[in-house]
Design an enzyme around this catalytic site. Structure first.
Site, PDB file in Angstrom:
ATOM      1  N   CYS A 120     -30.419  21.628  26.545  1.00 12.47           N
ATOM      2  CA  CYS A 120     -31.716  22.009  25.984  1.00 12.47           C
ATOM      3  C   CYS A 120     -32.674  20.806  26.022  1.00 12.47           C
ATOM      4  O   CYS A 120     -33.056  20.381  27.100  1.00 12.47           O
ATOM      5  CB  CYS A 120     -31.528  22.564  24.573  1.00 12.47           C
ATOM      6  SG  CYS A 120     -33.015  23.262  23.853  1.00 12.47           S
ATOM      7  N   ASP A 158     -33.077  33.671  29.336  1.00 12.56           N
ATOM      8  CA  ASP A 158     -33.514  32.620  28.418  1.00 12.56           C
ATOM      9  C   ASP A 158     -34.980  32.864  28.078  1.00 12.56           C
ATOM     10  O   ASP A 158     -35.858  32.707  28.927  1.00 12.56           O
ATOM     11  CB  ASP A 158     -33.332  31.253  29.080  1.00 12.56           C
ATOM     12  CG  ASP A 158     -33.617  30.089  28.148  1.00 12.56           C
ATOM     13  OD1 ASP A 158     -34.390  30.260  27.184  1.00 12.56           O
ATOM     14  OD2 ASP A 158     -33.063  28.998  28.391  1.00 12.56           O
ATOM     15  N   HIS A 183     -30.407  31.395  26.525  1.00 13.50           N
ATOM     16  CA  HIS A 183     -30.476  29.960  26.267  1.00 13.50           C
ATOM     17  C   HIS A 183     -29.220  29.531  25.502  1.00 13.50           C
ATOM     18  O   HIS A 183     -28.613  30.321  24.786  1.00 13.50           O
ATOM     19  CB  HIS A 183     -31.720  29.649  25.426  1.00 13.50           C
ATOM     20  CG  HIS A 183     -32.022  28.191  25.319  1.00 13.50           C
ATOM     21  ND1 HIS A 183     -32.483  27.454  26.382  1.00 13.50           N
ATOM     22  CD2 HIS A 183     -31.919  27.325  24.274  1.00 13.50           C
ATOM     23  CE1 HIS A 183     -32.662  26.207  26.000  1.00 13.50           C
ATOM     24  NE2 HIS A 183     -32.321  26.097  24.726  1.00 13.50           N
TER      25      HIS A 183
END
Length: 291
Positions: free
Chosen positions: A168, A225, A260
């Site tokens: 991330c 995502d 995600h």
């Protein structure tokens, strides 16, 4: 101007003059904002056969706390810089470091938010972004990572075989550091943001740096995502084809049904099949590029 000098010049001086580190210890457990942890999937890796624990890395304005995990008794292991999500170096990152160390890597996970505050103690993701991760200058991160590599070399690790991987927020940093440090041999970016707001803290983004990549990067992204639109992944993939030699050697893998944070085994977003496939690809990428 080389990348290191350029990053330095982009950060206002006040960010380099702060000498107070708000985080001096990593504590234990998972970040508050990630609770409750999905106990049925969270992976636990023991420390048998490892040298592991908190260390202090000398940086330009003091000492930065980090987590180090390395195989005991192995001379000159290759180095992996492990970069956290916005939640800092909490248990998931430490466990990931131990997994890599079990495979023969000297892993260092620096607490890159140490001057801004402790994200592990904040329950709100929005507050973490506003007060901590969003106010951490890229240029300062590059300096801290350079210092982490120098520290690893002094511990006897082989920094001529240097890789970086992150998740991330750390995935974005992986792209940036692979453009910053010519010593990096391989990068693996797990769902790192590719575009974003330009400001004093984040003056450039991965899509701006394809012409400057020093090491090939493997990007691992999720097709569903909601924070990283597929069109930005497609744009990055197209840009890489016209970038530096390292950019042209880079690859992006898109897992169509993954959200995600699909590697985050402690969260509901975890997708076992995609996470395990990405892990295998990461290790193969390291080996393919001499790490």
């Amino acid at each position: 101007m080389d990348n290191k000098a350029e990053f330095d010049s982009l950060v206002p001086p006040q960010h380099f003059n702060r000498r107070s580190f708000l985080v001096t210890s990593l504590g234990a457990g998972f970040a508050l904002a990630t609770l409750p942890v999905a106990a049925q999937t969270a992976i636990h890796t023991d420390a048998a056969g490892l040298i592991e624990g908190e260390v202090k890395v000398p940086v330009h304005d003091g000492e930065m706390v980090a987590y180090r995990a390395a195989p005991a008794g192995l001379a000159k292991p290759p180095v992996v810089l492990l970069i956290s999500e916005i939640f800092g170096v909490h248990e998931y990152i430490r466990d990931t470091a131990r997994r890599l160390a079990k495979l023969g890597y000297f892993v260092i996970a620096p607490e890159l938010f140490a001057r801004q505050g402790d994200p592990r103690k904040i329950e709100s993701v929005a507050e973490i972004i506003e007060k901590i991760s969003g106010r951490t200058p890229d240029a300062l991160v590059m300096k801290d990572l350079d210092a982490s590599v120098a520290w690893a070399a002094k511990q006897g690790a082989d920094t001529a075989r240097l890789a970086i991987t992150g998740f991330c927020w750390g995935g974005r940093i992986t792209w940036l550091y692979s453009a910053h440090n010519p010593g990096v041999k391989a990068g693996v970016a797990w769902y790192g943001r590719l575009v974003g707001t330009v400001n004093e803290f984040t003056p450039r983004h991965p899509t701006d740096l394809v012409g400057e990549l020093k090491a090939p990067v493997l990007g691992l992204y999720g097709g569903v995502d909601t924070g990283i639109p597929i069109e930005t992944v497609d744009a990055m993939e197209a840009a890489l084809k016209n970038g530096s030699p390292a950019a042209k050697a880079s690859e992006i893998v898109l897992y169509d049904n993954a959200p995600h944070a699909f590697h985050a085994d402690y969260r509901p977003s975890y997708r076992k099949e995609e996470a395990e496939d990405g892990w295998r690809r990461m290790l193969a990428w390291f080996r393919q590029n001499g790490v």
